[in-house]
Design a protein around this motif. Structure first.
Motif, PDB file in Angstrom:
ATOM      1  N   MET A   1       0.839  -1.186   0.000  1.00 48.57           N
ATOM      2  CA  MET A   1       0.000   0.000   0.000  1.00 48.57           C
ATOM      3  C   MET A   1       0.884   1.249   0.000  1.00 48.57           C
ATOM      4  SD  MET A   1      -3.186  -0.886   0.053  1.00 48.57           S
ATOM      5  CE  MET A   1      -4.304   0.186   0.882  1.00 48.57           C
ATOM      6  N   THR A   2       0.395   2.254  -0.710  1.00 49.74           N
ATOM      7  CA  THR A   2       1.098   3.526  -0.770  1.00 49.74           C
ATOM      8  C   THR A   2       0.231   4.594  -0.112  1.00 49.74           C
ATOM      9  OG1 THR A   2       0.135   4.286  -2.851  1.00 49.74           O
ATOM     10  CG2 THR A   2       2.028   2.803  -3.009  1.00 49.74           C
ATOM     11  N   PHE A   3       0.723   5.834  -0.085  1.00 48.18           N
ATOM     12  CA  PHE A   3      -0.048   6.938   0.474  1.00 48.18           C
ATOM     13  C   PHE A   3      -1.088   7.464  -0.509  1.00 48.18           C
ATOM     14  CE2 PHE A   3       3.714   8.795  -1.477  1.00 48.18           C
ATOM     15  CZ  PHE A   3       3.159   9.768  -2.294  1.00 48.18           C
ATOM     16  N   CYS A   4      -1.124   6.912  -1.738  1.00 48.32           N
ATOM     17  CA  CYS A   4      -2.027   7.406  -2.774  1.00 48.32           C
ATOM     18  C   CYS A   4      -3.214   6.462  -2.964  1.00 48.32           C
ATOM     19  CB  CYS A   4      -1.277   7.567  -4.098  1.00 48.32           C
ATOM     20  SG  CYS A   4      -2.339   8.140  -5.432  1.00 48.32           S
ATOM     21  N   SER A   5      -4.398   6.939  -2.637  1.00 49.39           N
ATOM     22  CA  SER A   5      -5.591   6.092  -2.762  1.00 49.39           C
ATOM     23  C   SER A   5      -5.894   5.778  -4.228  1.00 49.39           C
ATOM     24  CB  SER A   5      -6.790   6.770  -2.108  1.00 49.39           C
ATOM     25  OG  SER A   5      -7.070   8.012  -2.737  1.00 49.39           O
ATOM     26  N   TYR A   6      -5.575   6.689  -5.160  1.00 48.92           N
ATOM     27  CA  TYR A   6      -5.802   6.428  -6.583  1.00 48.92           C
ATOM     28  C   TYR A   6      -4.918   5.286  -7.069  1.00 48.92           C
ATOM     29  CZ  TYR A   6      -8.226  10.918  -6.771  1.00 48.92           C
ATOM     30  OH  TYR A   6      -9.085  11.956  -6.571  1.00 48.92           O
ATOM     31  N   TYR A   7      -3.671   5.281  -6.646  1.00 52.22           N
ATOM     32  CA  TYR A   7      -2.749   4.212  -7.042  1.00 52.22           C
ATOM     33  C   TYR A   7      -3.187   2.893  -6.416  1.00 52.22           C
ATOM     34  CZ  TYR A   7       1.542   1.743  -8.131  1.00 52.22           C
ATOM     35  OH  TYR A   7       2.452   0.833  -8.619  1.00 52.22           O
ATOM     36  N   ASN A   8      -3.515   2.928  -5.145  1.00 52.13           N
ATOM     37  CA  ASN A   8      -3.928   1.704  -4.441  1.00 52.13           C
ATOM     38  C   ASN A   8      -5.185   1.092  -5.050  1.00 52.13           C
ATOM     39  OD1 ASN A   8      -1.763   2.116  -2.712  1.00 52.13           O
ATOM     40  ND2 ASN A   8      -3.009   3.123  -1.172  1.00 52.13           N
ATOM     41  N   ALA A   9      -6.095   1.937  -5.529  1.00 52.34           N
ATOM     42  CA  ALA A   9      -7.334   1.449  -6.140  1.00 52.34           C
ATOM     43  C   ALA A   9      -7.151   1.141  -7.628  1.00 52.34           C
ATOM     44  CB  ALA A   9      -8.433   2.487  -5.971  1.00 52.34           C
ATOM     45  N   ARG A  10      -5.940   1.325  -8.138  1.00 56.57           N
ATOM     46  CA  ARG A  10      -5.595   1.103  -9.545  1.00 56.57           C
ATOM     47  C   ARG A  10      -6.384   2.027 -10.484  1.00 56.57           C
ATOM     48  NH1 ARG A  10      -1.996  -2.380 -10.333  1.00 56.57           N
ATOM     49  NH2 ARG A  10      -2.488  -2.860 -12.502  1.00 56.57           N
ATOM     50  N   THR A  11      -6.809   3.187  -9.968  1.00 54.37           N
ATOM     51  CA  THR A  11      -7.471   4.194 -10.786  1.00 54.37           C
ATOM     52  C   THR A  11      -6.431   4.926 -11.626  1.00 54.37           C
ATOM     53  OG1 THR A  11      -9.176   4.482  -9.121  1.00 54.37           O
ATOM     54  CG2 THR A  11      -8.903   6.269 -10.695  1.00 54.37           C
ATOM     55  N   CYS A  12      -5.275   5.167 -11.043  1.00 54.59           N
ATOM     56  CA  CYS A  12      -4.185   5.891 -11.714  1.00 54.59           C
ATOM     57  C   CYS A  12      -2.883   5.157 -11.413  1.00 54.59           C
ATOM     58  CB  CYS A  12      -4.112   7.317 -11.204  1.00 54.59           C
ATOM     59  SG  CYS A  12      -2.708   8.247 -11.865  1.00 54.59           S
ATOM     60  N   GLN A  13      -2.084   4.943 -12.418  1.00 55.14           N
ATOM     61  CA  GLN A  13      -0.789   4.288 -12.236  1.00 55.14           C
ATOM     62  C   GLN A  13       0.342   5.180 -12.760  1.00 55.14           C
ATOM     63  OE1 GLN A  13      -0.603   0.797 -10.807  1.00 55.14           O
ATOM     64  NE2 GLN A  13      -2.434   1.858 -10.140  1.00 55.14           N
ATOM     65  N   SER A  14       0.111   6.502 -12.772  1.00 52.02           N
ATOM     66  CA  SER A  14       1.075   7.447 -13.341  1.00 52.02           C
ATOM     67  C   SER A  14       2.396   7.482 -12.592  1.00 52.02           C
ATOM     68  CB  SER A  14       0.480   8.851 -13.382  1.00 52.02           C
ATOM     69  OG  SER A  14      -0.596   8.886 -14.280  1.00 52.02           O
ATOM     70  N   CYS A  15       2.358   7.377 -11.301  1.00 52.61           N
ATOM     71  CA  CYS A  15       3.585   7.445 -10.500  1.00 52.61           C
ATOM     72  C   CYS A  15       4.234   6.054 -10.478  1.00 52.61           C
ATOM     73  CB  CYS A  15       3.276   7.925  -9.091  1.00 52.61           C
ATOM     74  SG  CYS A  15       2.597   9.589  -9.050  1.00 52.61           S
ATOM     75  N   GLN A  16       5.096   5.815 -11.444  1.00 54.21           N
ATOM     76  CA  GLN A  16       5.639   4.477 -11.654  1.00 54.21           C
ATOM     77  C   GLN A  16       6.561   3.993 -10.537  1.00 54.21           C
ATOM     78  OE1 GLN A  16       7.412   5.047 -15.448  1.00 54.21           O
ATOM     79  NE2 GLN A  16       5.466   4.999 -16.528  1.00 54.21           N
TER      80      GLN A  16
END
Length: 87
Positions: free
Chosen positions: A1-16
């Motif tokens: 898990m990261t601090f980004c809810s968008y990344y965790n929910a796989r909504t956004c994967q921009s921060c590689q």
């Protein structure tokens, strides 16, 4: 898990590199940059760990009455994914 809810929910994967620690991210980015630039690099200027973005590439989908600001839809272009609070 990261601090980004968008990344965790796989909504956004921009921060590689978000799953790497901050120091590791900096090291990797410096390494990539050094492979392209064959002159000595100045010391890296560190930013805050989050809240650092000054620009983003977002698209607007939806309708005039109900716009969706964020990322384009995966299945259909107009089924955008809202992304309003990038950490």
């Amino acid at each position: 898990m990261t601090f980004c809810s968008y990344y965790n929910a796989r909504t956004c994967q921009s921060c590689q590199l978000i799953q790497s620690g901050y120091e590791e991210q900096l090291r990797l980015k410096e390494q990539i940059l050094a492979s392209f630039i064959k002159i000595p690099l100045l010391p890296t200027v560190r930013s805050k760990i989050n809240g650092f973005r000054h620009k983003a590439k977002l698209i607007v989908t939806g309708t005039i009455e109900q716009p969706v600001i964020g990322l384009q839809g995966e299945e259909e272009l107009d089924s955008g994914r809202e992304l309003l609070v990038c950490p």
